[in-house]
Scaffold this active site. Structure first.
Site, mmCIF file in Angstrom:
data_model
loop_
_atom_site.group_PDB
_atom_site.id
_atom_site.type_symbol
_atom_site.label_atom_id
_atom_site.label_comp_id
_atom_site.label_asym_id
_atom_site.label_seq_id
_atom_site.Cartn_x
_atom_site.Cartn_y
_atom_site.Cartn_z
ATOM 1 N N LYS A 65 0.865 -1.190 0.000
ATOM 2 C CA LYS A 65 0.000 0.000 0.000
ATOM 3 C C LYS A 65 0.883 1.215 0.000
ATOM 4 O O LYS A 65 1.965 1.221 0.596
ATOM 5 C CB LYS A 65 -0.897 0.018 1.244
ATOM 6 C CG LYS A 65 -2.142 0.865 1.077
ATOM 7 C CD LYS A 65 -3.107 0.198 0.125
ATOM 8 C CE LYS A 65 -4.532 0.563 0.309
ATOM 9 N NZ LYS A 65 -5.445 -0.386 -0.345
ATOM 10 N N ASP A 118 -6.531 3.908 -5.092
ATOM 11 C CA ASP A 118 -7.170 3.807 -3.781
ATOM 12 C C ASP A 118 -7.874 5.154 -3.572
ATOM 13 O O ASP A 118 -8.147 5.855 -4.547
ATOM 14 C CB ASP A 118 -6.102 3.504 -2.698
ATOM 15 C CG ASP A 118 -6.707 3.035 -1.387
ATOM 16 O OD1 ASP A 118 -7.142 1.892 -1.303
ATOM 17 O OD2 ASP A 118 -6.766 3.838 -0.437
#
Ligand code: NAD
Length: 417
Positions: A106, A146
């Protein structure tokens, strides 16, 4: 929120809960509680007035035992090193529970993108891509969109990487526009897996999703697609909400028309004959299925005591605080966990990567069929773990499956040096 937790501590607690049912040495579990590496860096880029600005950016690579790291990049003022580490971990377990060959990753930049022009966001994104270049790649780490990033940012990262590497490598990133190597079905994939997860859960409980009433908190990409597909399965969508409030009609309404109304007016409030309700009202409605599809920590311990749904299907990442999770588990409310229910997004990202590697574009029906195969297979695996290990809830069962797969891959690789 009374029991709002540091997300990284929540992740570590979830691993500990599941580890009790797994036959692995403590040292092996310990390495599954922390990322393998974290890049923390400065991005210095030019503002439109010619001045230079520096912001902090992160990329966590959680676990590479099952394949390259994979996970999104978010632009949000709340981004922290711990948040990125936790989100990377959840990606590792998400990929393992649906058995796609990736580890978790991430990335994030601590900015509010609405403070910047499009040209500034492009310079910042290309600066981030330049910092990421040594550690990403089709076989190393594959970022994706995201919060507050999308096809545009993915296309910039791909272009920067390909230019610096003097190659073409569309599989270095997923979530691209179709003409830049994106996949059919990617935009709908998360909502589709949420709807499939609800259907499978109802089948398992001996109930029919076609008889269910559904409330959806958060009417963006994941929530509105899930509502439309649950409607297609015969369920009645009786309430939906966005950040400005919700609507409720006990007779049900057309979720696609409500989405169209939101696109035109900016909010669901005021749609049709539905009554206006608050988000808290929505979360405690007496429905069969509640789908939290907004942000993390939407339901805390106190609110969980009033949740009246039989089944909660987590479209958002981490919508329950650990306290809420405990309360719902004690009350025998079935919570279908985020690492499984919203895994459709990363699964179709995986299909995008496969298509990029094959240089071959799949039809939408092929994408959707393969997604359904992955999601139904994963659900069977979770139920099998739930029944075999007699764990308290489906979340722990999902972690048992995921951790087991990572531990097996690690064991098969052997320890070196
Ligand atoms: P989105 O921005 O499209 O939609 C979010 C929606 O939530 C918006 O309608 C917004 O108005 C609403 N919202 C925000 N705060 C709210 C509040 N307090 N109460 C009610 N509604 C509120 O985002 P998305 O892509 O649909 O993502 C939603 C969640 O799903 C996030 O947690 C995200 O991490 C997760 N998720 C999304 C994907 C994906 O592929 N889109 C994949 C996996 C997980």
């Amino acid at each position: 929120m009374a029991d709002r937790a540091n997300p990284f501590e929540s992740l570590q607690e979830q691993i500990d809960d599941a580890a009790a049912s797994i036959d692995a040495a403590p040292g092996v579990i310990e390495r599954l509680k922390n990322p393998e590496r974290v890049l923390e860096t400065n991005l210095t880029f030019e503002r439109d007035d010619g001045s230079l600005e520096t912001v902090r950016a992160y990329r966590a690579q959680f676990n590479g035992d099952r394949g390259p790291y994979k996970g999104g990049i978010r632009y949000h003022p709340g981004v922290t090193r711990d948040e990125v580490k936790a989100l990377a971990g959840w990606m590792a377990y998400k990929c393992a529970v649906v058995d796609i060959p990736y580890g978790g990753g991430k990335g994030g930049v601590a900015i509010d993108p609405s403070d910047y022009s499009d040209a500034e966001l492009e310079r910042l994104t290309r600066a981030f891509a330049t910092e990421l270049r040594p550690i990403i790649g089709e076989d190393r780490d594959i970022p994706a969109p995201d919060v507050n990033t999308g096809q545009r940012e993915m296309n910039w990262i791909k272009d920067t990487y390909e230019t610096l590497e003097n190659t073409t490598a569309p599989g270095v990133i997923t979530g691209k526009a179709i003409d830049s190597g994106g996949s059919e079905g990617r935009v709908e994939a998360t909502g589709r897996s949420v709807a499939l997860a609800a259907r499978e859960t109802f089948d398992w409980l001996g109930r029919d999703i076609a008889d269910a009433t559904v409330a959806v908190q958060g009417y963006g990409n994941a929530g509105s697609v899930a509502a439309a597909l649950l409607d297609d399965l015969g369920a009645d969508i009786v309430a939906v909400s966005d950040s400005s409030g919700g609507i409720h009609d006990p007779n049900g309404f057309d979720p696609r028309a409500a989405k169209q109304y939101k696109s035109e007016t900016g909010a669901v409030g005021g749609y049709g004959d539905a009554a206006e309700i608050t988000n808290e009202d929505l979360l405690t409605l007496d429905v069969d299925v509640l789908v939290p599809a907004a942000l993390e920590n939407a339901i805390d311990r106190d609110l969980a005591a009033d949740v009246a749904a039989d089944v909660v299907v987590e479209a958002a990442n981490g919508p329950l605080t650990p306290g809420a999770d405990e309360v719902l588990s004690e009350r025998d409310v079935y919570v279908v966990p985020d690492i499984f229910a919203n895994a459709g997004g990363v699964t179709v990202s995986y299909f995008e990567w496969v298509q990029n590697r094959q240089r071959f574009h799949w039809t939408e029906s092929r994408v959707n069929e393969e997604l359904e195969r992955v999601i139904t297979g994963a659900f069977d695996g979770i139920v099998d773990a739930y029944e075999t290990y007699d764990v308290p809830n489906l979340r722990i069962a999902a972690y048992v499956v995921a951790i087991g797969r990572i531990v097996d891959a690690y064991g098969q690789a052997g320890s070196w040096p």
